[in-house]
Design a protein around this motif. Structure first.
Motif, PDB file in Angstrom:
ATOM      1  N   ASP A 211     -83.342 -43.164  -6.069  1.00 60.84           N
ATOM      2  CA  ASP A 211     -82.672 -44.341  -5.528  1.00 60.84           C
ATOM      3  C   ASP A 211     -82.824 -45.537  -6.462  1.00 60.84           C
ATOM      4  O   ASP A 211     -81.893 -46.299  -6.667  1.00 60.84           O
ATOM      5  N   THR A 212     -84.024 -45.705  -7.014  1.00 57.37           N
ATOM      6  CA  THR A 212     -84.287 -46.795  -7.952  1.00 57.37           C
ATOM      7  C   THR A 212     -84.733 -46.190  -9.270  1.00 57.37           C
ATOM      8  O   THR A 212     -85.701 -45.426  -9.317  1.00 57.37           O
ATOM      9  N   VAL A 226     -80.582 -50.678 -15.214  1.00 59.41           N
ATOM     10  CA  VAL A 226     -81.359 -50.751 -13.976  1.00 59.41           C
ATOM     11  C   VAL A 226     -80.460 -50.388 -12.803  1.00 59.41           C
ATOM     12  O   VAL A 226     -79.357 -50.925 -12.670  1.00 59.41           O
ATOM     13  N   ALA A 227     -80.941 -49.476 -11.952  1.00 59.74           N
ATOM     14  CA  ALA A 227     -80.230 -49.130 -10.725  1.00 59.74           C
ATOM     15  C   ALA A 227     -81.166 -49.307  -9.538  1.00 59.74           C
ATOM     16  O   ALA A 227     -82.272 -48.761  -9.529  1.00 59.74           O
ATOM     17  N   VAL A 228     -80.738 -50.084  -8.565  1.00 58.85           N
ATOM     18  CA  VAL A 228     -81.472 -50.283  -7.317  1.00 58.85           C
ATOM     19  C   VAL A 228     -80.579 -49.794  -6.188  1.00 58.85           C
ATOM     20  O   VAL A 228     -79.415 -50.197  -6.096  1.00 58.85           O
ATOM     21  N   ASP A 229     -81.121 -48.907  -5.337  1.00 58.46           N
ATOM     22  CA  ASP A 229     -80.311 -48.272  -4.294  1.00 58.46           C
ATOM     23  C   ASP A 229     -79.082 -47.601  -4.897  1.00 58.46           C
ATOM     24  O   ASP A 229     -77.988 -47.629  -4.327  1.00 58.46           O
ATOM     25  N   ARG A 230     -79.272 -47.044  -6.086  1.00 58.44           N
ATOM     26  CA  ARG A 230     -78.243 -46.285  -6.817  1.00 58.44           C
ATOM     27  C   ARG A 230     -77.065 -47.147  -7.268  1.00 58.44           C
ATOM     28  O   ARG A 230     -76.018 -46.627  -7.644  1.00 58.44           O
ATOM     29  N   ARG A 233     -77.334 -52.735 -11.724  1.00 60.18           N
ATOM     30  CA  ARG A 233     -77.463 -54.191 -11.668  1.00 60.18           C
ATOM     31  C   ARG A 233     -77.147 -54.774 -13.036  1.00 60.18           C
ATOM     32  O   ARG A 233     -77.630 -54.278 -14.060  1.00 60.18           O
ATOM     33  N   TYR A 311     -89.085 -53.896 -10.802  1.00 67.17           N
ATOM     34  CA  TYR A 311     -88.317 -53.013  -9.928  1.00 67.17           C
ATOM     35  C   TYR A 311     -89.131 -51.890  -9.294  1.00 67.17           C
ATOM     36  O   TYR A 311     -88.667 -51.273  -8.344  1.00 67.17           O
ATOM     37  N   PRO A 313     -89.571 -48.774 -10.252  1.00 68.32           N
ATOM     38  CA  PRO A 313     -88.651 -47.635 -10.123  1.00 68.32           C
ATOM     39  C   PRO A 313     -89.396 -46.326  -9.890  1.00 68.32           C
ATOM     40  O   PRO A 313     -90.577 -46.190 -10.219  1.00 68.32           O
ATOM     41  N   GLU A 314     -88.681 -45.362  -9.336  1.00 67.34           N
ATOM     42  CA  GLU A 314     -89.250 -44.029  -9.175  1.00 67.34           C
ATOM     43  C   GLU A 314     -89.452 -43.362 -10.528  1.00 67.34           C
ATOM     44  O   GLU A 314     -90.412 -42.619 -10.726  1.00 67.34           O
TER      45      GLU A 314
END
Length: 399
Positions: A211-212, A226-230, A233, A311, A313-314
């Motif tokens: 997801d992140t 960067v991806a937050v909630d897929r 950004r 972030y 992230p995962e």
């Protein structure tokens, strides 16, 4: 009660989203998958048949009792998407039809010596050639085209203004992007190359379940997406994720200057090393080479610390040609650097898409634009996952 215009649009969008995901569908199957009534499905399908956007194909066996239904399929030739990854050394092109089938890929050295206008003309000529070779019959009405170009710099929210393109400085500003947009038909959009590489990994690669996530592209320079909630950004000026600007060594250098291939080669020459490529720096056992690699590691650790704080992230996906030199031992050391300061650290994984990530992300974004132009709701259009033949594309280029 008569169907409203909004309801008609929503029904069309829902049905098209199913069809554009590919596969074989009967009218009964579409009724089941969309939740629409049989009468509504038939009405929408008849309209799409009249437009030439779908066609009726073979007879399909459906259900446990073997009931038959005529296949409804998208006329894939009605749209073509081209994704471009314009790198500092190599330009990669990927074209597909409306369903993402029969992908066509090629790459060429980037003509870095060309001025902005000539570089735009060079790129436009190649994109037009891919449109022409897409197999679309000129007799087919309303063939839609979408081109998405990934650039090695921050792309502002207006989609035109480019900054920080240190490896292709002639594309900065908007001269290059405006000229290219004027030269090409259909939808023309621009994005940061690392953002598009991450989009490729989210849809088809190492980040498909995250997801992140963050992507580091370590090539001629250094970029990050960067991806937050897929969702990717970017920010008003496109600076979200531009961790290459972070200072290292008391502002003497930036992260990009120490981890990108050009910076590595410059440091190697200054250290008196006789190496032909950035990869050679990592295999050289001389103390001077080890010192260059240590600075690389320290700078990358700063970027990793920053994204973890910003972030959490995962995972962080490592892409770009220099990333192949980041082995398991270095990955462990990088995570240990972060853990010495922070209570958490994301996983570090290598790209599954190799050097195709950016072009795949770009063509995926182009396909989304085509779906929207065919009246699929934007969120539904972005959620459709094209069934690209990745095995054929990736086999000769896997690391």
């Amino acid at each position: 009660m008569a169907e409203t215009a909004d309801a008609r649009w929503a029904n069309r969008s829902s049905l098209l989203a199913v069809l554009l995901a590919g596969g074989q569908h009967s009218r009964a199957g579409l009724t089941q998958q969309t939740g629409l009534s049989a009468a509504t499905v038939s009405r929408v399908v008849e309209g799409l048949l009249d437009e030439g956007l779908v066609r009726e194909g073979a007879v399909l066996q459906t259900g446990r009792r073997g009931r038959q239904g005529v296949v409804i399929e998208v006329a894939a030739e009605r749209g073509v998407a081209v994704g471009v990854d314009l790198g500092g050394t190599t330009c990669r092109f990927l074209a597909t039809d409306l369903l993402g089938r029969s992908p066509r890929y090629h790459e060429e050295p980037t003509p870095r010596h060309l001025a902005a206008d000539h570089l735009a003309d060079w790129l436009a000529e190649r994109v037009r050639a891919l449109y022409a070779a897409a197999g679309t019959d000129t007799a087919v009405p309303d063939v839609l085209r979408a081109g998405v170009i990934g650039l090695p710099g921050a792309v502002a929210a207006d989609g035109l203004d480019v900054r920080g393109a240190t490896n292709l400085p002639q594309i900065e500003g908007d001269l290059f992007t405006r000229r290219l947009r004027r030269a090409l038909e259909g939808t023309v959009a621009f994005g940061n190359d690392a953002d598009l590489a991450l989009e490729g990994e989210l849809r088809h690669g190492a980040a498909r379940t995250a997801d992140t996530a963050v992507m580091f592209t370590v090539g001629a320079g250094f970029g990050a997406g960067v991806a937050v909630d897929r969702h990717i950004r970017g920010g008003p000026t496109g600076l979200v994720g531009e961790f290459g600007f972070l200072p290292v060594d008391s502002d003497e250098h930036t992260v990009e200057e120490l981890v990108g291939a050009e910076g590595l080669m410059r440091a190697a020459r200054e250290a008196g090393l006789d190496v032909a490529t950035a990869a050679d720096v990592f295999t050289d056992t001389a103390p001077a080479a080890r010192a260059v690699v240590e600075r690389f590691e320290r700078a990358l650790g700063i970027a990793l610390t920053a994204v973890t704080i910003a972030y959490e992230p995962e995972l962080v996906v490592l892409g770009g040609r220099v990333s192949a030199s980041i082995d398991a031992a270095m990955t462990t050391r990088l995570r240990e650097r972060v853990r010495r300061r922070l209570p958490a650290c994301p996983e570090l994984v290598h790209s599954e898409l190799a050097d195709l990530a950016g072009a795949l992300g770009a063509v995926s974004r182009g396909l989304t634009a085509l779906r929207v132009r065919f009246d699929v709701a934007p969120d539904a259009a972005a959620a459709v996952r094209a069934d690209l033949d990745l095995a054929a594309l990736l086999t000769p280029r896997a690391h």
